[in-house]
Design an enzyme around this catalytic site. Structure first.
Site, PDB file in Angstrom:
ATOM      1  CG  ASN A 172      -1.716   1.242   1.410  1.00  0.00           C
ATOM      2  OD1 ASN A 172      -1.768   2.076   0.511  1.00  0.00           O
ATOM      3  ND2 ASN A 172      -2.364   1.378   2.570  1.00  0.00           N
TER       4      ASN A 172
ATOM      5  CE  LYS B 131      -0.061   3.123   4.834  1.00  0.00           C
ATOM      6  NZ  LYS B 131       0.086   3.204   6.290  1.00  0.00           N
TER       7      LYS B 131
ATOM      8  CG  HIS C 282      -5.666   1.847   5.423  1.00  0.00           C
ATOM      9  ND1 HIS C 282      -5.215   2.757   6.362  1.00  0.00           N
ATOM     10  CD2 HIS C 282      -4.639   0.989   5.212  1.00  0.00           C
ATOM     11  CE1 HIS C 282      -3.969   2.465   6.684  1.00  0.00           C
ATOM     12  NE2 HIS C 282      -3.595   1.396   6.003  1.00  0.00           N
TER      13      HIS C 282
ATOM     14  CD  GLU D 244      -2.676   5.377   6.965  1.00  0.00           C
ATOM     15  OE1 GLU D 244      -2.686   5.403   5.725  1.00  0.00           O
ATOM     16  OE2 GLU D 244      -1.728   4.899   7.632  1.00  0.00           O
TER      17      GLU D 244
ATOM     18  CD  GLU E 226      -3.095  -2.412   7.393  1.00  0.00           C
ATOM     19  OE1 GLU E 226      -2.046  -2.693   6.803  1.00  0.00           O
ATOM     20  OE2 GLU E 226      -3.686  -1.335   7.250  1.00  0.00           O
TER      21      GLU E 226
ATOM     22  N   GLY F 133       3.095   2.242  10.794  1.00  0.00           N
ATOM     23  CA  GLY F 133       4.082   3.311  10.655  1.00  0.00           C
ATOM     24  C   GLY F 133       4.850   3.627  11.924  1.00  0.00           C
TER      25      GLY F 133
ATOM     26  CB  SER G 117       5.695  -1.953  11.919  1.00  0.00           C
ATOM     27  OG  SER G 117       5.328  -0.609  12.224  1.00  0.00           O
TER      28      SER G 117
END
Ligand code: 13P
Length: 247
Positions: free
Chosen positions: A9, A11, A93, A95, A163, A169, A209
């Site tokens: 991904n 992003k 996702h 985010e 996730e 991250g 990660s």
């Protein structure tokens, strides 16, 4: 048998210069057994599709609108993604859930839109750190699964990505036991809802990660069929090392 999947991904990263990275990746993963998928920004889908015509690499979008077209400024539809060369799309996702207030029911509608266009949907679920600390992880994941995954799921059209929000991250990952607990739970929920045949055929990805250095041990956990990789998917050598660890 579930085919292993290494999904990248990107992003909101990647310019036309990044196509050199895809070219390098293509060369590095040409003879591995796992499926390799890149979800670049929408601007790079068409040029990447031209690059990967050989089929060695699958392409996906990072989101889609529930509608197939219309007055939705700035959005992108599943039909457009497919037209640009995608066969997958990531939906829900964390985010997007956080930045765009996406609810489970919106994620479900997006998944249905993806399926209507023949795209495979990667539905993302995951708890925040506060939810884990409060011992609510499985309740949160169970609720997200029930609310975000439509009734027509099959092993072909659905991939679920676990996730944990706090692992994205951050360089932090759950313990292998914690990953296994959630993946076993997701598997059992899918089997219960869709029957054993379908429930067992859906691929479950871990994301958060994942790096070349921890991929192999994570892939050794039961019910982990691959990874959804952010930062480490931007560099061909890192991502191909992760994909190779699946073989
Ligand atoms: P990182 O691999 O950068 O932690 O991102 C994970 C992720 O959000 C993939 O969708």
């Amino acid at each position: 048998m579930r085919r292993k999947l290494a999904a990248g991904n990107w992003k909101m990263n990647g310019l036309s210069a990044s196509l050199t990275e895809t070219a390098a990746l293509l060369a590095q993963v040409s003879d591995i057994r796992a499926e390799v998928l890149i979800c670049p920004p929408a601007t790079l889908l068409a040029p990447m599709a031209a690059q990967v015509r050989t089929g060695a690499l699958a392409l996906g979008g990072q989101d889609c609108h529930p509608a197939s077209s219309g007055a939705h400024t700035g959005d992108i539809s599943a039909q457009m993604l497919r037209d640009a060369g995608a066969t997958y799309v990531i939906v829900g996702h964390s985010e997007r859930r956080a930045d765009h207030a996406e609810t489970d029911s919106m994620v479900r509608s997006k998944t249905e839109a993806a399926w209507a266009e023949g795209l495979r949907a990667i539905v993302c679920v995951g708890e925040t750190e506060a939810e884990r600390d409060a011992d609510n992880t499985l309740a949160i994941i169970g609720g997200q699964l029930a609310g975000s995954v439509p009734d027509q799921a099959t092993g072909e059209n659905l991939v679920v990505a676990y996730e944990p929000v706090w692992a994205i991250g951050t360089g932090r990952t759950p313990t292998l036991d914690q990953i296994g607990e959630v993946h076993d739970f997701i598997r059992s929920r899918l089997e219960k809802r869709f029957g054993e045949g379908v429930g067992r055929s859906v691929r479950l990805l871990y994301g958060g990660s994942v790096k070349p250095g921890n991929a192999a041990e994570i892939f050794g956990v039961s019910n982990v069929d691959g990874a959804l990789v952010g930062g480490a998917s931007l560099k061909a050598s890192d991502f191909s090392a992760i994909a190779t660890a699946l073989d």
